[in-house]
Scaffold this active site. Structure first.
Site, PDB file in Angstrom:
ATOM      1  N   SER A   1      24.105 -35.359   9.761  1.00  0.00           N
ATOM      2  CA  SER A   1      24.006 -35.104   8.326  1.00  0.00           C
ATOM      3  C   SER A   1      22.969 -36.002   7.664  1.00  0.00           C
ATOM      4  O   SER A   1      22.574 -37.031   8.206  1.00  0.00           O
ATOM      5  CB  SER A   1      25.363 -35.331   7.655  1.00  0.00           C
ATOM      6  OG  SER A   1      26.309 -34.409   8.128  1.00  0.00           O
TER       7      SER A   1
ATOM      8  N   CYS B   1      23.268 -26.163   2.212  1.00  0.00           N
ATOM      9  CA  CYS B   1      22.022 -26.542   1.526  1.00  0.00           C
ATOM     10  C   CYS B   1      21.099 -27.330   2.450  1.00  0.00           C
ATOM     11  O   CYS B   1      19.883 -27.366   2.240  1.00  0.00           O
ATOM     12  CB  CYS B   1      22.332 -27.349   0.271  1.00  0.00           C
ATOM     13  SG  CYS B   1      23.287 -28.857   0.581  1.00  0.00           S
TER      14      CYS B   1
ATOM     15  N   GLN C   1      32.651 -27.041   6.153  1.00  0.00           N
ATOM     16  CA  GLN C   1      31.683 -25.945   6.170  1.00  0.00           C
ATOM     17  C   GLN C   1      31.620 -25.283   7.549  1.00  0.00           C
ATOM     18  O   GLN C   1      31.474 -24.068   7.654  1.00  0.00           O
ATOM     19  CB  GLN C   1      30.310 -26.481   5.748  1.00  0.00           C
ATOM     20  CG  GLN C   1      30.263 -26.904   4.286  1.00  0.00           C
ATOM     21  CD  GLN C   1      29.038 -27.730   3.954  1.00  0.00           C
ATOM     22  OE1 GLN C   1      28.503 -28.471   4.782  1.00  0.00           O
ATOM     23  NE2 GLN C   1      28.575 -27.627   2.718  1.00  0.00           N
TER      24      GLN C   1
ATOM     25  N   GLU D   1      29.251 -38.060   6.498  1.00  0.00           N
ATOM     26  CA  GLU D   1      29.830 -37.351   5.346  1.00  0.00           C
ATOM     27  C   GLU D   1      30.817 -36.292   5.861  1.00  0.00           C
ATOM     28  O   GLU D   1      30.556 -35.598   6.846  1.00  0.00           O
ATOM     29  CB  GLU D   1      28.722 -36.744   4.476  1.00  0.00           C
ATOM     30  CG  GLU D   1      27.832 -35.724   5.162  1.00  0.00           C
ATOM     31  CD  GLU D   1      28.324 -34.310   4.978  1.00  0.00           C
ATOM     32  OE1 GLU D   1      29.338 -34.124   4.284  1.00  0.00           O
ATOM     33  OE2 GLU D   1      27.718 -33.400   5.557  1.00  0.00           O
TER      34      GLU D   1
END
Length: 423
Positions: free
Chosen positions: A112, A50, A123, A117
């Site tokens: 990030s 995202c 991912q 995170e």
């Protein structure tokens, strides 16, 4: 062989642009196959979340990077049926060591939206696995990603980048965990069913609370939380009769007025024989009247309390991120050295192959001469003479060239490599 990355992320583009360039899971395999067919591309990996879309490619000749950059950019636009001209300022391109350092920073959580995170590493691993399954990995890309996973582990273990919470939702869960010893004996009430409460539910799940109640205005919206955590669903009016059963209340609704007042909490505490309770109010406007904090054995945390904790922790993570940069730079330099050695290996193989070809040609000529009755000593002398001359021809010409073209450094390196000493 070289490595490059073309990308767009939350720093360079708003979500309206990022979603146009994203690769949904169901099309990644198709995209990888399409990109891997490009004549300049030796291997490729596509990372799409995202917050970012990044395309990693390996290619044989570093001098091709300008053509490759344009080609991969054109491919990205064609795949998405999109004219990328209006979005050129949103795209970034990193090459060589800069590309390697960038991917290391991404996998380590340094690049990030929330520094440190941990989800991004999973991912990146998923993107690597998808490229592997679709046979789109070059040996260099495979080595790079294995190195990156090692670097991400180093950053986690040698810095405090992930030691402190960096989200209000997680901070709320830590407060609850630190106040009570045994989660398995506790009951929790979540008030609301929005994004914040959904995050809370995800964080609560591993702790195994005895029972979770979700109170929400509509039952339908609360039902989706039951896919994340085992929970009982009640309506907001039911809070009054069920509040005495729970030890922890975490609330985040859009209600304009408080849902839980001081009078209700007073009655609840009497019914619980004054047993300790924790209220975490993440709503703005507030869901819980602040006056309950004056009651004995009642603990109240607001979003401001937790945001201060998060702000302090993000400061510590920023310091850790600076420390991580040293690790990343060192590891990236080592990988680039390995990559350069791989490039050199190809030249060494070619050089040895050329020498072997020369030797075989001269051997064949010598054998034919012997078969025709030539003198062995003369044939051997001619063979040795011609072999020596042919093998030293290229190095000799190169020495003369660099010596006459004011390239002192090249001359020193070449003469040293050939075992020559200055007289």
């Amino acid at each position: 062989m070289s490595i490059s990355v073309l990308g767009v992320n939350f720093k360079t583009a708003p979500v309206a642009i990022r979603e146009k360039l994203a690769f949904p899971n169901e099309v990644v395999a198709k995209a990888l196959y399409s990109l891997s067919q490009h004549p300049l591309v030796d291997g490729c990996v596509i990372l799409s979340t995202c917050n970012r879309t990044e395309i990693y490619v390996s290619y044989q000749h570093a001098t091709d990077y300008i053509r490759l950059k344009q080609s991969v950019t054109n491919w990205l636009g064609q795949f998405h049926h999109l004219d990328l001209q209006p979005y050129q300022d949103c795209l970034y391109w990193h090459q060589g060591q800069a590309a390697v350092e960038h991917l290391m920073a991404v996998a380590s959580g340094i690049d990030s939206m929330i520094i440190g995170e941990p989800q991004i590493l999973g991912q990146v691993k998923q993107a690597y696995s998808m490229a592997q399954q679709n046979n789109c990995l070059s040996s260099e890309l495979a080595k790079l990603f294995q190195t990156i996973f090692h670097v991400a582990k180093l950053v986690r273990t040698q810095t405090h980048i992930g030691a402190n919470t960096a989200s209000v939702a997680y901070a709320a869960c830590l407060v609850a965990r630190n106040l009570f010893n045994d989660a398995k004996q506790l009951q929790v009430m979540l008030v609301g069913a929005g994004e914040t409460i959904e995050l809370i539910a995800r964080y609560l799940k591993p702790h195994g609370f005895k029972h979770v109640i979700v109170a929400n205005r509509t039952r339908e919206k609360a039902l989706k939380l039951t896919t994340l955590i085992d929970a009982e669903i009640i309506s907001l009016p039911d809070i009054a009769t069920r509040l005495n059963e729970v030890d922890i209340v975490i609330s985040s609704t859009a209600s304009p007025l408080p849902i839980i007042g001081k009078g209700l909490v007073e009655r609840t505490m009497q019914a619980r024989n004054n047993k300790e309770m924790l209220f975490i109010d993440l709503a703005v406007p507030r869901d819980v009247e602040t006056e309950i904090a004056t009651l004995a054995n009642v603990h109240l945390y607001t979003i401001d309390d937790l945001q201060q904790t998060v702000a302090n922790n993000l400061e510590q993570r920023a310091i850790a991120a600076n420390q991580a940069q040293y690790i990343i730079q060192e590891q990236a330099e080592q990988f680039i050295d390995w990559l350069k050695s791989r490039n050199a290996v190809a030249f060494v193989k070619q050089y040895r192959s050329n020498a072997e070809t020369i030797k075989q040609q001269l051997e064949l000529k010598a054998l034919n001469a012997l078969k025709q009755g030539a003198n062995v000593d003369e044939v051997f002398a001619e063979f040795s003479h011609k072999l020596t001359n042919k093998l030293i021809h290229a190095p000799t010409q190169t020495l003369l060239h660099v010596a006459t073209h004011d390239c002192d450094d090249c001359f020193k390196v070449l003469s040293k490599g050939l075992g020559l000493k200055k007289h």
